[in-house]
Design a protein around this motif. Sequence first.
Motif, PDB file in Angstrom:
ATOM      1  N   ASN A  36     -42.730  30.928  65.369  1.00  0.00           N
ATOM      2  CA  ASN A  36     -42.352  31.375  66.716  1.00  0.00           C
ATOM      3  C   ASN A  36     -41.848  30.227  67.570  1.00  0.00           C
ATOM      4  OD1 ASN A  36     -42.576  34.190  66.883  1.00  0.00           O
ATOM      5  ND2 ASN A  36     -44.805  34.100  67.132  1.00  0.00           N
ATOM      6  N   ASP A  37     -42.502  29.065  67.469  1.00  0.00           N
ATOM      7  CA  ASP A  37     -42.043  27.894  68.206  1.00  0.00           C
ATOM      8  C   ASP A  37     -40.635  27.492  67.773  1.00  0.00           C
ATOM      9  OD1 ASP A  37     -43.453  26.941  70.319  1.00  0.00           O
ATOM     10  OD2 ASP A  37     -44.364  25.246  69.294  1.00  0.00           O
ATOM     11  N   MET A  38     -40.393  27.517  66.468  1.00  0.00           N
ATOM     12  CA  MET A  38     -39.071  27.164  65.959  1.00  0.00           C
ATOM     13  C   MET A  38     -38.022  28.169  66.431  1.00  0.00           C
ATOM     14  SD  MET A  38     -40.111  25.890  62.099  1.00  0.00           S
ATOM     15  CE  MET A  38     -38.459  25.374  61.651  1.00  0.00           C
ATOM     16  N   LEU A  39     -38.376  29.444  66.420  1.00  0.00           N
ATOM     17  CA  LEU A  39     -37.450  30.472  66.911  1.00  0.00           C
ATOM     18  C   LEU A  39     -37.133  30.269  68.382  1.00  0.00           C
ATOM     19  CD1 LEU A  39     -38.771  33.752  65.237  1.00  0.00           C
ATOM     20  CD2 LEU A  39     -36.401  32.933  65.179  1.00  0.00           C
ATOM     21  N   LYS A  40     -38.147  29.952  69.164  1.00  0.00           N
ATOM     22  CA  LYS A  40     -37.948  29.735  70.595  1.00  0.00           C
ATOM     23  C   LYS A  40     -36.954  28.600  70.842  1.00  0.00           C
ATOM     24  CE  LYS A  40     -40.538  28.599  74.839  1.00  0.00           C
ATOM     25  NZ  LYS A  40     -40.178  29.771  75.651  1.00  0.00           N
ATOM     26  N   ILE A  41     -37.110  27.525  70.094  1.00  0.00           N
ATOM     27  CA  ILE A  41     -36.208  26.372  70.243  1.00  0.00           C
ATOM     28  C   ILE A  41     -34.798  26.740  69.808  1.00  0.00           C
ATOM     29  CG2 ILE A  41     -35.706  24.069  69.327  1.00  0.00           C
ATOM     30  CD1 ILE A  41     -38.849  23.731  69.189  1.00  0.00           C
ATOM     31  N   ILE A  42     -34.652  27.406  68.696  1.00  0.00           N
ATOM     32  CA  ILE A  42     -33.324  27.798  68.192  1.00  0.00           C
ATOM     33  C   ILE A  42     -32.606  28.699  69.193  1.00  0.00           C
ATOM     34  CG2 ILE A  42     -32.183  29.230  66.429  1.00  0.00           C
ATOM     35  CD1 ILE A  42     -34.273  28.091  64.417  1.00  0.00           C
ATOM     36  N   ILE A  43     -33.343  29.656  69.743  1.00  0.00           N
ATOM     37  CA  ILE A  43     -32.729  30.603  70.681  1.00  0.00           C
ATOM     38  C   ILE A  43     -32.394  29.925  71.997  1.00  0.00           C
ATOM     39  CG2 ILE A  43     -33.196  32.668  72.070  1.00  0.00           C
ATOM     40  CD1 ILE A  43     -34.857  33.701  69.634  1.00  0.00           C
ATOM     41  N   GLU A  44     -33.336  29.170  72.541  1.00  0.00           N
ATOM     42  CA  GLU A  44     -33.119  28.577  73.864  1.00  0.00           C
ATOM     43  C   GLU A  44     -32.100  27.450  73.842  1.00  0.00           C
ATOM     44  OE1 GLU A  44     -36.958  27.607  75.491  1.00  0.00           O
ATOM     45  OE2 GLU A  44     -37.435  29.709  75.895  1.00  0.00           O
ATOM     46  N   GLU A  45     -31.870  26.840  72.699  1.00  0.00           N
ATOM     47  CA  GLU A  45     -30.861  25.789  72.617  1.00  0.00           C
ATOM     48  C   GLU A  45     -29.520  26.315  72.100  1.00  0.00           C
ATOM     49  OE1 GLU A  45     -31.967  22.027  71.092  1.00  0.00           O
ATOM     50  OE2 GLU A  45     -33.905  21.994  72.111  1.00  0.00           O
ATOM     51  N   GLY A  46     -29.397  27.643  72.026  1.00  0.00           N
ATOM     52  CA  GLY A  46     -28.117  28.253  71.681  1.00  0.00           C
ATOM     53  C   GLY A  46     -27.667  27.970  70.256  1.00  0.00           C
ATOM     54  N   LEU A  47     -28.606  27.904  69.321  1.00  0.00           N
ATOM     55  CA  LEU A  47     -28.271  27.552  67.935  1.00  0.00           C
ATOM     56  C   LEU A  47     -28.200  28.761  67.001  1.00  0.00           C
ATOM     57  CD1 LEU A  47     -30.533  24.370  67.620  1.00  0.00           C
ATOM     58  CD2 LEU A  47     -28.074  24.465  68.065  1.00  0.00           C
ATOM     59  N   ILE A  48     -28.324  29.962  67.567  1.00  0.00           N
ATOM     60  CA  ILE A  48     -28.264  31.157  66.726  1.00  0.00           C
ATOM     61  C   ILE A  48     -26.835  31.425  66.263  1.00  0.00           C
ATOM     62  CG2 ILE A  48     -30.272  32.220  67.826  1.00  0.00           C
ATOM     63  CD1 ILE A  48     -28.284  33.993  69.394  1.00  0.00           C
ATOM     64  N   ASP A  49     -26.712  32.217  65.201  1.00  0.00           N
ATOM     65  CA  ASP A  49     -25.407  32.670  64.717  1.00  0.00           C
ATOM     66  C   ASP A  49     -25.161  34.044  65.336  1.00  0.00           C
ATOM     67  OD1 ASP A  49     -23.237  33.744  63.280  1.00  0.00           O
ATOM     68  OD2 ASP A  49     -23.761  32.641  61.469  1.00  0.00           O
ATOM     69  N   GLU A  50     -24.526  34.068  66.509  1.00  0.00           N
ATOM     70  CA  GLU A  50     -24.378  35.302  67.274  1.00  0.00           C
ATOM     71  C   GLU A  50     -23.590  36.362  66.520  1.00  0.00           C
ATOM     72  OE1 GLU A  50     -23.090  34.870  71.283  1.00  0.00           O
ATOM     73  OE2 GLU A  50     -24.268  33.063  71.623  1.00  0.00           O
ATOM     74  N   SER A  51     -22.547  35.971  65.851  1.00  0.00           N
ATOM     75  CA  SER A  51     -21.718  36.918  65.122  1.00  0.00           C
ATOM     76  C   SER A  51     -22.513  37.581  63.995  1.00  0.00           C
ATOM     77  CB  SER A  51     -20.489  36.219  64.552  1.00  0.00           C
ATOM     78  OG  SER A  51     -19.741  37.092  63.727  1.00  0.00           O
ATOM     79  N   PHE A  52     -23.250  36.784  63.239  1.00  0.00           N
ATOM     80  CA  PHE A  52     -24.042  37.314  62.131  1.00  0.00           C
ATOM     81  C   PHE A  52     -25.108  38.272  62.662  1.00  0.00           C
ATOM     82  CE2 PHE A  52     -27.440  37.322  58.999  1.00  0.00           C
ATOM     83  CZ  PHE A  52     -26.752  37.424  57.799  1.00  0.00           C
ATOM     84  N   ILE A  53     -25.791  37.859  63.722  1.00  0.00           N
ATOM     85  CA  ILE A  53     -26.847  38.693  64.294  1.00  0.00           C
ATOM     86  C   ILE A  53     -26.288  40.033  64.763  1.00  0.00           C
ATOM     87  CG2 ILE A  53     -28.415  38.899  66.275  1.00  0.00           C
ATOM     88  CD1 ILE A  53     -28.926  35.864  65.970  1.00  0.00           C
ATOM     89  N   LYS A  54     -25.149  39.999  65.429  1.00  0.00           N
ATOM     90  CA  LYS A  54     -24.555  41.226  65.972  1.00  0.00           C
ATOM     91  C   LYS A  54     -24.100  42.174  64.870  1.00  0.00           C
ATOM     92  CE  LYS A  54     -20.988  42.832  69.175  1.00  0.00           C
ATOM     93  NZ  LYS A  54     -19.895  42.420  70.102  1.00  0.00           N
ATOM     94  N   GLN A  55     -23.489  41.621  63.833  1.00  0.00           N
ATOM     95  CA  GLN A  55     -22.893  42.464  62.800  1.00  0.00           C
ATOM     96  C   GLN A  55     -23.882  42.895  61.719  1.00  0.00           C
ATOM     97  OE1 GLN A  55     -19.391  40.542  61.168  1.00  0.00           O
ATOM     98  NE2 GLN A  55     -18.699  39.888  63.203  1.00  0.00           N
ATOM     99  N   ARG A  56     -24.893  42.067  61.435  1.00  0.00           N
ATOM    100  CA  ARG A  56     -25.659  42.310  60.207  1.00  0.00           C
ATOM    101  C   ARG A  56     -27.170  42.412  60.392  1.00  0.00           C
ATOM    102  NH1 ARG A  56     -24.047  39.294  54.975  1.00  0.00           N
ATOM    103  NH2 ARG A  56     -25.292  41.083  54.302  1.00  0.00           N
ATOM    104  N   THR A  57     -27.637  42.461  61.641  1.00  0.00           N
ATOM    105  CA  THR A  57     -29.090  42.533  61.859  1.00  0.00           C
ATOM    106  C   THR A  57     -29.446  43.573  62.908  1.00  0.00           C
ATOM    107  OG1 THR A  57     -29.310  40.934  63.678  1.00  0.00           O
ATOM    108  CG2 THR A  57     -29.125  40.034  61.455  1.00  0.00           C
ATOM    109  N   SER A  58     -30.711  43.923  62.934  1.00  0.00           N
ATOM    110  CA  SER A  58     -31.276  44.738  64.010  1.00  0.00           C
ATOM    111  C   SER A  58     -32.603  44.122  64.421  1.00  0.00           C
ATOM    112  CB  SER A  58     -31.497  46.183  63.538  1.00  0.00           C
ATOM    113  OG  SER A  58     -32.424  46.218  62.464  1.00  0.00           O
ATOM    114  N   GLY A  59     -32.984  44.298  65.686  1.00  0.00           N
ATOM    115  CA  GLY A  59     -34.278  43.834  66.166  1.00  0.00           C
ATOM    116  C   GLY A  59     -34.291  42.478  66.835  1.00  0.00           C
ATOM    117  N   PHE A  60     -33.151  41.793  66.888  1.00  0.00           N
ATOM    118  CA  PHE A  60     -33.153  40.435  67.443  1.00  0.00           C
ATOM    119  C   PHE A  60     -33.498  40.414  68.927  1.00  0.00           C
ATOM    120  CE2 PHE A  60     -30.913  36.991  69.676  1.00  0.00           C
ATOM    121  CZ  PHE A  60     -31.537  35.901  69.096  1.00  0.00           C
TER     122      PHE A  60
END
Length: 719
Positions: free
Chosen positions: A243-267
């Motif tokens: 969870n800590d790692m996820l928080k850092i990845i999200i808050e520092e803008g390191l997510i793959d927005e395109s992948f998340i939008k096209q290929r995932t649910s629940g983000f």
Amino acid sequence: MTELLLKYFRTKQKEVQSEKTYDTQCPFCSMQCKMQLIEQTVVTRKKYIAVGKENPTTKGRLCMKGMNAHQHALHQERITHPLLKKNGEFVRVSWEEALQFIKEQVVSIQQEDGHDAVGVYGSASITNEEAYLLGKFARVALKTRHIDYNGRLCMSAAATAANQTFGMDRGFTNALSEVPHARVIMLAGSNIAECQPTIMPYFEEAKENGAYIIVIDPRETATARIADLHLKVKPGTDAALANDMLKIIIEEGLIDESFIKQRTSGFEEIERYVTTLSLEEISGRTGVPIEQIRKAAVKFAREETGMLFTARGVEQQTDGTAAVRNLLNILISVGKIGKFACGYGAITGQGNGQGAREHGQKADQLPGYRSIENEEDRAYIADVWGISAEELPRKGVSAYEMIKKVHEGEITGLFLMCSNPVVSNPNANFVKAALKKLKFFAVIDLFISETARLADVILPASSYLEDEGTMTNVEGRVMLREASKPCPGEVRHDWKIICDIAGALGKGRFFSYESAEEIFNELRKASRGGIADYSGITYERLKKEGGILWPCPEQGHPGTARLFEAEFAHPDKKADMCVVPNEPAVKKDRPTEEYPLYLTTGRVMPHYLTGVQTRKSAALAARHFESFMEIHPKTAATYKIEDRVLVKIESKRGSIVVRSKWTEAIRPDTVFVPMHWGDSQNVNRLVAEDLDPTCQMPGFKVCSVRISPFYDKNVNKLS
């Protein structure tokens, strides 16, 4: 004259020396290394040499366990004929008498207590054919819903997490050949250097290619020593660390927005949840400094390619499924799945841990990863088996829950195949007491293990040198073990034993196989169209190609090296992400004032599982002939524990005595004991019976204990 002498000596040499070779696979870890055992006879003495053989996964490598595996297969204590307990002692009997006894007991129990009163406890060390047959035996010959297997204690958390996240579980989503090309690798709760040594060259090559390796483990293991960053997490806090790692990845803008939008649910739910979390609070909870967590998160997110691997350290917890799911949330959030050198691997422990869970040994499962509760799946398998769908039992319960039903008197007869639950299960004293209550207990094994001692009848199993069949290795590659050594004494192949028991019970027409290959061909049909589709795999192909990665839906299909390139296996084709709370649903057995230390368990290189086989190998047993407790010197000083002395370890459930081993490689709040010994050194006597509510995995890796010197003037200290 010289020529005549040479001819004479050559003739004599041939008379006194001969050589036989046996092709097989190592019986131990999930790498399933191909090997050849060379038997040389010199005068009356036999000498054995094991050599590795080329194969797609391990390239001819062998570790010390594989090189010495023959020592247990040839051991003088091996069971070579049926044994029946009479007046408290095992005596040799004929197969006919043993089978007649089994028939009488099963018929009597099922008449008195019902079909479900007889259970089957299987194994992840047997072949795919035998795993398939055991599931069929339970449901067709016994008509019982009670079947599960020891892989429940090994792979269930990772398998469940993968099924929930991706829609299917194959252990590895990519072939191992991609590992050297990953730029960042995260190993969570995995000590591959000791548990799967022949996989290490892949990671060493990745390191040589510049990969950054992150290891998450409370101990500085041989694996952790290759890491660029070691997160020395408190036992049981892996989900919070993620969870800590996820928080850092999200808050520092390191997510793959395109992948998340096209290929995932629940983000979106995860994003909202982690904003409520405190990095400082989680850092305190996990014992890992924030700067280290940040470094791991940023490095894993920013590299172009990366892979995640989990093993028992993360999975054998009462929130093991959730912890793996949260690590998969990290992988998915940065889009590192379904691409070259980007993927997930659950590093299987047992030799056939992957295949054994695919074809019907699990309580809720039918062959091909079909569901026993799905009407379409039930109808398909019933047709393959030649019965009506109404005759198929419904789902049963997990392995440990079966033991509870034994204790409660709901299961009164049990078949056990190639497993040792008295040592491998949590709350081991309870397990032993439960098995003693059985009206009838049959064991199929190589040796009289700690569990087999309790049996009414023991049937002699065949070893890896003798028992031909397919195994599915760590990367999901189906391989053919061409075992050719004749069975010793009256030993029968495991699949033949199952068929013989079924025949004795009047169900022989459903089990009239003449070879392992014939069983495999039925398995192929049963798996066709299922998630784990083997229908395109044949013995002929396996001999020619060395191994095939499933799914392989037709004979012209090359096998599937990389999963999820275009879509996931859920109906919506998306990966399912979910919020994982810091607090697990089941309260963990954390340290208290009375039991102030964490205990965690694991393996050491020379031994395998409960040690029934490796403790019979002189070469392996000599390296670790007794159990031990790793303890930090500072902690040892606090509790007045000297180095290399006997120590009593106690939990709320029991106590054991092992020898101390000082090391600064472990956290001061944690002690470590390996799992390979029984009786007074059986560490699972200490482990709580609490189970992961999702997959019923016990919490082997988190247990609160107290320690004290064990004084015995005769044996306390080594000279």
